[in-house]
Design an enzyme around this catalytic site. Structure first.
Site, PDB file in Angstrom:
ATOM      1  N   ASP A  64       0.821  -1.223   0.000  1.00 44.35           N
ATOM      2  CA  ASP A  64       0.000   0.000   0.000  1.00 44.35           C
ATOM      3  C   ASP A  64       0.848   1.262   0.000  1.00 44.35           C
ATOM      4  OD1 ASP A  64       0.941  -0.357   2.585  1.00 44.35           O
ATOM      5  OD2 ASP A  64      -1.005  -0.854   3.427  1.00 44.35           O
ATOM      6  N   ASN A  75      -7.579  -2.831  14.244  1.00 46.99           N
ATOM      7  CA  ASN A  75      -8.941  -3.157  13.805  1.00 46.99           C
ATOM      8  C   ASN A  75      -8.966  -4.353  12.859  1.00 46.99           C
ATOM      9  OD1 ASN A  75      -7.847  -2.125  11.497  1.00 46.99           O
ATOM     10  ND2 ASN A  75      -9.384  -0.535  11.161  1.00 46.99           N
ATOM     11  N   HIS A 132      -7.251  -4.785  10.151  1.00 42.17           N
ATOM     12  CA  HIS A 132      -7.017  -4.565   8.717  1.00 42.17           C
ATOM     13  C   HIS A 132      -5.731  -5.253   8.290  1.00 42.17           C
ATOM     14  CE1 HIS A 132      -4.727  -0.454   9.379  1.00 42.17           C
ATOM     15  NE2 HIS A 132      -3.905  -1.467   9.447  1.00 42.17           N
ATOM     16  N   GLU A 189      -9.741  -1.995   5.355  1.00 42.35           N
ATOM     17  CA  GLU A 189     -10.395  -1.719   6.627  1.00 42.35           C
ATOM     18  C   GLU A 189     -11.662  -2.580   6.778  1.00 42.35           C
ATOM     19  OE1 GLU A 189      -8.556  -0.057   8.418  1.00 42.35           O
ATOM     20  OE2 GLU A 189      -8.155   1.995   7.788  1.00 42.35           O
TER      21      GLU A 189
END
Ligand code: PGA
Length: 256
Positions: free
Chosen positions: A67, A136, A138, A143
């Protein structure tokens, strides 16, 4: 899924580097999927050491990063281009033309996403994909959401992710709101996946990953369905796992 629990971050980093290093020794033209963030930094340090000692040679290796922030200049010290140069690429002999990181500045970002996935496919696919994990759950910047996103795409970052990453910026306001990330589908195509997690703040995400329900609300949970995943955890990241959780995994090993 194989879970390796290490005594601490140092042994986790060493174990991860040994796995990636052996991949390169056995297949010198390996395609590596690489991750940024604090977690893999120790692995990169160990890989650099193995390279300096002459144990591994990156001359034929190709890399694809997961990313990059959207619209953040590559010379910004918070860009993942900059991070990878500083922490890894400047210290090993991967030819520049073999390094791929999504271009968050591309004028035609949709085309950039499509061609990123095409480049991965044309290279023969990723042999080993290194992943960190968000608080979280991810992976990459995928996400929690309502469906698993297949290809490389632009994503709006969760506030919790921006807050977690604000530690690298001067203020929360400076953290980009969007990123370009390989999709879950791009990640899932990798032949082998190595997920690294360190620290108590990852324990819940790790618990949710191996707990059983595969849902895009827990993006990492898709890994339960992959045929070749190794999770390397330190004690703190594994602290919420218990014997019942291991029913869903094939192997469990403790490493000093
Ligand atoms: P970290 O980030 O390694 O800095 O904790 C991991 C991630 O957000 O994927």
């Amino acid at each position: 899924m194989r879970i390796i629990v290490c005594e601490n971050y140092e042994s986790l980093s060493k174990k991860a580097a040994q796995i990636v290093g052996s991949q390169i020794i056995l297949k010198p033209n390996s395609i590596l999927g690489l991750a940024t963030g604090s977690t893999p930094v120790g692995m990169y340090k160990n890989l650099i050491k193995m390279y300096e000692e002459g144990l591994i040679d990156f001359a034929k290796v190709k890399t694809f990063n997961l990313d990059e922030y959207y619209k953040l200049p590559v010379d910004n010290i918070q860009s993942y281009h900059y991070f990878m140069d500083e922490n890894f690429f400047n210290h090993v002999n991967i030819p520049r033309e073999n390094i791929h990181i999504p271009d968050g500045l591309a004028s035609d970002i949709e085309n950039e996403c499509i061609s990123y996935d095409e480049s991965i496919n044309n290279s023969g696919g990723i042999d080993i994909q290194v992943l960190g994990i968000g608080n979280n759950a991810h992976i990459g910047f995928n996400e929690p959401t309502i469906n698993f996103n297949k290809g490389t795409h632009v994503v709006t970052l969760d506030e919790s992710t921006r807050e977690a990453n604000a530690r690298f910026f001067n203020s929360l306001d400076e953290v980009p709101t969007k990123a370009v990330t390989m999709g879950i589908g791009s990640i899932f195509k990798s032949k082998k996946i190595l997920l690294l997690a360190s620290g108590k703040n990852k324990a819940k995400a790790i618990y949710d990953t191996v707990h059983g329900q595969v849902t895009p609300q827990v993006p990492s949970s898709i890994l339960l369905l992959h045929h070749d995943v190794i999770m390397i955890l330190d004690k703190e990241a594994s602290s919420l796992l218990n014997e019942d959780d291991y029913e869903s995994v094939n192997d469990y090993e403790k490493v000093k």
